[in-house]
Design an enzyme around this catalytic site. Structure first.
Site, short mmCIF file in Angstrom:
data_model
loop_
_atom_site.label_atom_id
_atom_site.label_comp_id
_atom_site.label_asym_id
_atom_site.label_seq_id
_atom_site.Cartn_x
_atom_site.Cartn_y
_atom_site.Cartn_z
CG HIS A 154 6.86 3.56 4.98
ND1 HIS A 154 6.27 3.54 3.73
CD2 HIS A 154 7.17 4.86 5.24
CE1 HIS A 154 6.22 4.78 3.26
NE2 HIS A 154 6.76 5.59 4.16
CG LEU B 61 6.53 -0.67 -4.82
CD1 LEU B 61 7.22 0.11 -5.93
CD2 LEU B 61 6.75 0.02 -3.47
CG ASP C 299 2.54 3.50 4.03
OD1 ASP C 299 2.92 2.33 3.93
OD2 ASP C 299 2.77 4.37 3.16
N GLY D 234 15.01 -5.96 -4.15
CA GLY D 234 14.98 -7.18 -3.34
C GLY D 234 16.10 -7.33 -2.33
CB SER D 235 18.64 -5.08 -0.83
OG SER D 235 17.91 -4.08 -0.18
CB ILE E 266 -2.51 -5.38 1.06
CG1 ILE E 266 -1.03 -5.72 0.83
CG2 ILE E 266 -3.25 -6.54 1.71
CD1 ILE E 266 -0.77 -6.97 0.02
C1 GAR Z 1 12.78 -0.46 0.96
O1 GAR Z 1 13.49 0.68 1.34
C2 GAR Z 1 11.38 -0.45 1.55
O2 GAR Z 1 11.31 0.18 2.78
C3 GAR Z 1 10.63 0.34 0.52
O3 GAR Z 1 11.13 -0.11 -0.71
C4 GAR Z 1 12.51 -0.42 -0.55
C5 GAR Z 1 12.78 -1.74 -1.21
O4 GAR Z 1 14.14 -2.02 -1.21
N1 GAR Z 1 9.22 0.14 0.64
C6 GAR Z 1 8.33 1.11 0.41
O5 GAR Z 1 8.64 2.22 0.06
C7 GAR Z 1 6.88 0.70 0.64
N2 GAR Z 1 6.06 1.87 0.72
P1 GAR Z 1 14.67 -3.45 -1.59
O6 GAR Z 1 13.91 -3.86 -2.85
O7 GAR Z 1 16.12 -3.29 -1.85
O8 GAR Z 1 14.37 -4.39 -0.46
#
Ligand code: GAR
Length: 191
Positions: A104, A85, A145, A13-14, A88
Site C-alpha cells: 500500500h 485493485l 488494508d 506494473g513497475s 480479495i
Molecule cells: C503502487 O504504488 C501500489 O502501492 C499501489 O498501486 C501502485 C501500483 O504501481 N497499490 C495500491 O494503491 C493498493 N491499494 P505499479 O503498477 O507501478 O506497480
C-alpha cells in the site's frame, strides 16, 4: 526447495517488473504466474523481457472459485498483490491464510480503505500537508488494508512536493523494499 510466487497487478506494473528482475537469477524463487484483471494493463508489456505472459482474468472467474482453483493447483507459497485493485474475497483468504500480501502506498492505517489506491492516496496525503509518507507491506485479510503489517518504510515530504513527486518517492521505496521483503518472508517459516 524452490518456492513459488504468484503476482497480481491491475495497472502499470513497475513493482511486478522489479520483483521479476530481482528473482530472475534466483534458483530458489520462481515467479510462477502473473495475473491481471485489466487487459490494457501496462504490466502485460513489462513482462515480455522476462519471457512471462500475463494471465488476464475476468470478474466472474475471480469470484466464482474458478481462478482460486487454478491458482491453488499451482501450489504457490505466496500470492503478492502489486498494485492489484480488486478486493480479495474471504474464500481466498481462507484458502491462503498468511500467504497473501499487499503493498500500500502510504503509512497505514492512515490513507487506507476502499477508494484509497494509487494517486488517490498521494492526493490525500498532499491535501493534508503530511510531512512524511511511505509504504506498508501487509498480510491480506477480509478487510481492505487492515491485515497485519509486515513492514513500513517512510520518506520525508517537502511542502513543495507535487502529487507526482510524492508518488515517485513512494515508488522508490516500493521498488527497493518489496522484493527483499518477499525474499525474507519466503525464507521465514511464515510462507
Ligand atoms: C503502487 O504504488 C501500489 O502501492 C499501489 O498501486 C501502485 C501500483 O504501481 N497499490 C495500491 O494503491 C493498493 N491499494 P505499479 O503498477 O507501478 O506497480
Amino acid at each position: 526447495m524452490q518456492k513459488k510466487i504468484i503476482l497480481f497487478a491491475s495497472g502499470n506494473g513497475s513493482n511486478v517488473e522489479e520483483i521479476c528482475r530481482f528473482f530472475q537469477q534466483d534458483p530458489n524463487i520462481l515467479v510462477a504466474g502473473v495475473y491481471t484483471n485489466n487487459p490494457h494493463a501496462g504490466v502485460i508489456q513489462r513482462l515480455k523481457p522476462f519471457g512471462l505472459e500475463a494471465r488476464i482474468f475476468n470478474k466472474s472467474e475471480f469470484s466464482n472459485g474458478g481462478l482460486l482453483k487454478e491458482i491453488s493447483d499451482l501450489e504457490p507459497d505466496l500470492l503478492v498483490l502489486a498494485g492489484f485493485l480488486w478486493k480479495i474475497g474471504g474464500d481466498w483468504v481462507a484458502k491462503f491464510p498468511k500467504k497473501i500480501i499487499n503493498i500500500h502506498p502510504a503509512l497505514l492505517p492512515k490513507y487506507g480503505g476502499k477508494g484509497m489506491y494509487g494517486n488517490h492516496v498521494h492526493q490525500a496525503v498532499k491535501a493534508n500537508r503530511e510531512k512524511e509518507s511511505g509504504i506498508t507491506i501487509h498480510f491480506v485479510n477480509e478487510a481492505y488494508d487492515e491485515g497485519a503489517i509486515i513492514i513500513q518504510k517512510k520518506t520525508p515530504l517537502l511542502e513543495s512536493d507535487t502529487e507526482s513527486q510524492i508518488a515517485e518517492k513512494v515508488h522508490q521505496l516500493e521498488h527497493r523494499y518489496f522484493p527483499i521483503t518477499i525474499a525474507e518472508l519466503l525464507k521465514s517459516e511464515g510462507a
